[in-house]
Design a protein around this motif. Structure first.
Motif, short mmCIF file in Angstrom:
data_model
loop_
_atom_site.label_atom_id
_atom_site.label_comp_id
_atom_site.label_asym_id
_atom_site.label_seq_id
_atom_site.Cartn_x
_atom_site.Cartn_y
_atom_site.Cartn_z
N MET A 1 -31.01 -6.84 3.14
CA MET A 1 -30.09 -5.96 2.44
C MET A 1 -29.24 -5.25 3.49
N SER A 2 -27.94 -5.40 3.36
CA SER A 2 -27.05 -4.70 4.29
C SER A 2 -26.46 -3.49 3.59
N ILE A 3 -26.21 -2.49 4.36
CA ILE A 3 -25.63 -1.26 3.83
C ILE A 3 -24.16 -1.24 4.22
N GLU A 4 -23.31 -1.21 3.23
CA GLU A 4 -21.87 -1.14 3.46
C GLU A 4 -21.48 0.30 3.74
N PRO A 5 -20.65 0.52 4.75
CA PRO A 5 -20.19 1.88 4.99
C PRO A 5 -19.30 2.36 3.84
N ALA A 6 -19.28 3.64 3.64
CA ALA A 6 -18.44 4.22 2.59
C ALA A 6 -16.98 3.97 2.93
N ALA A 7 -16.17 3.86 1.91
CA ALA A 7 -14.73 3.70 2.11
C ALA A 7 -14.03 4.83 1.39
N ASP A 8 -13.04 5.38 2.05
CA ASP A 8 -12.26 6.46 1.46
C ASP A 8 -10.85 5.96 1.21
N GLU A 9 -10.25 6.44 0.13
CA GLU A 9 -8.87 6.10 -0.16
C GLU A 9 -7.98 7.10 0.55
N VAL A 10 -6.98 6.57 1.22
CA VAL A 10 -6.05 7.40 1.99
C VAL A 10 -4.63 6.98 1.63
N GLU A 11 -3.81 7.97 1.37
CA GLU A 11 -2.40 7.68 1.16
C GLU A 11 -1.62 8.28 2.32
N LEU A 12 -0.84 7.43 2.95
CA LEU A 12 0.01 7.86 4.05
C LEU A 12 1.44 7.45 3.73
N ARG A 13 2.37 8.21 4.21
CA ARG A 13 3.77 7.80 4.13
C ARG A 13 4.07 7.22 5.52
N VAL A 14 4.13 5.91 5.61
CA VAL A 14 4.29 5.22 6.89
C VAL A 14 5.71 4.71 7.01
N ASN A 15 6.42 5.23 8.00
CA ASN A 15 7.82 4.86 8.23
C ASN A 15 8.66 4.98 6.96
N GLY A 16 8.36 6.03 6.20
CA GLY A 16 9.12 6.35 5.01
C GLY A 16 8.60 5.73 3.73
N ASP A 17 7.64 4.83 3.82
CA ASP A 17 7.11 4.16 2.63
C ASP A 17 5.71 4.68 2.29
N PRO A 18 5.49 5.06 1.02
CA PRO A 18 4.13 5.48 0.64
C PRO A 18 3.20 4.27 0.67
N ARG A 19 2.06 4.42 1.31
CA ARG A 19 1.09 3.34 1.43
C ARG A 19 -0.30 3.89 1.14
N ARG A 20 -1.08 3.13 0.39
CA ARG A 20 -2.43 3.55 0.04
C ARG A 20 -3.40 2.48 0.55
N ILE A 21 -4.47 2.94 1.21
CA ILE A 21 -5.49 2.01 1.71
C ILE A 21 -6.87 2.59 1.48
N ARG A 22 -7.86 1.72 1.50
CA ARG A 22 -9.26 2.13 1.50
C ARG A 22 -9.80 1.80 2.88
N VAL A 23 -10.31 2.81 3.57
CA VAL A 23 -10.81 2.60 4.92
C VAL A 23 -12.15 3.27 5.13
N ASP A 24 -12.90 2.70 6.03
CA ASP A 24 -14.12 3.32 6.53
C ASP A 24 -13.69 4.65 7.17
N PRO A 25 -14.38 5.74 6.92
CA PRO A 25 -13.96 7.03 7.47
C PRO A 25 -13.98 7.09 9.00
N ARG A 26 -14.57 6.09 9.64
CA ARG A 26 -14.63 6.06 11.11
C ARG A 26 -13.44 5.33 11.73
N ILE A 27 -12.53 4.82 10.92
CA ILE A 27 -11.38 4.05 11.42
C ILE A 27 -10.33 5.01 11.95
N THR A 28 -9.88 4.75 13.17
CA THR A 28 -8.84 5.59 13.75
C THR A 28 -7.50 5.33 13.07
#
Length: 160
Positions: A1-28
């Motif tokens: 059994m593997s444990i998947e890290p939690a993922a958080d939803e983040v919305e950033l405005r990148v170069n003027g465009d709104p972008r939404r991603i789900r990332v591991d909270p440890r991702i830079t």
């Protein structure tokens, strides 16, 4: 059994465009920009915040994106070298133009970070003389030693 890290939803405005991603909270922020958004301008140089090759603008202020987590910046504006020009005619930003005109790069690896730091430096008003430019650009390393031309390009972009 593997444990998947939690993922958080983040919305950033990148170069003027709104972008939404789900990332591991440890991702830079750097890794999110490169791996999730495909923006390869910010470089992974040292991963320690010492070289400046990952410099981006966060709400108009320069940061080393390798030292901060993407989840910390939900709802904020990120500008990378890819979003700097923004001119529909393809015109370069004045700092980009100055770097070209004054041959302020050699291999080009550090150039995106150097340009982003220079854009911030101009906005911050730290262009009084060459020594001030050197001081405020000191966190951005160039392994090819193009420093004299970088300083000249920034001074030219500042109208000196």
């Amino acid at each position: 059994m593997s444990i998947e890290p939690a993922a958080d939803e983040v919305e950033l405005r990148v170069n003027g465009d709104p972008r939404r991603i789900r990332v591991d909270p440890r991702i830079t922020l750097l890794d999110a920009l490169r791996d999730e958004f495909g923006l390869t301008g910010p470089k992974k140089g040292c991963d320690l915040g010492q070289c400046g090759s990952c410099t981006v603008l966060l709400d108009g202020r320069r940061i080393t994106s390798c030292l901060t987590f993407a989840v910390m910046h939900d709802g904020r504006e990120v500008t990378t070298i890819e979003g700097l020009g923004g001119d529909p005619e393809g015109e370069l930003h004045p700092v980009q133009r100055a770097f070209v005109d004054h041959d302020a790069f050699q291999c080009g690896f550090c150039t995106p970070g150097q340009i982003m730091a220079a854009v911030a430096l101009l906005a911050e008003g730290h262009t009084g003389d060459d020594d001030e430019i050197r001081e405020w650009m000191s966190g951005n390393l160039c392994r090819c030693a193009a420093y004299p031309n970088i300083v000249t390009a920034i001074a030219a972009a500042a109208g000196r």
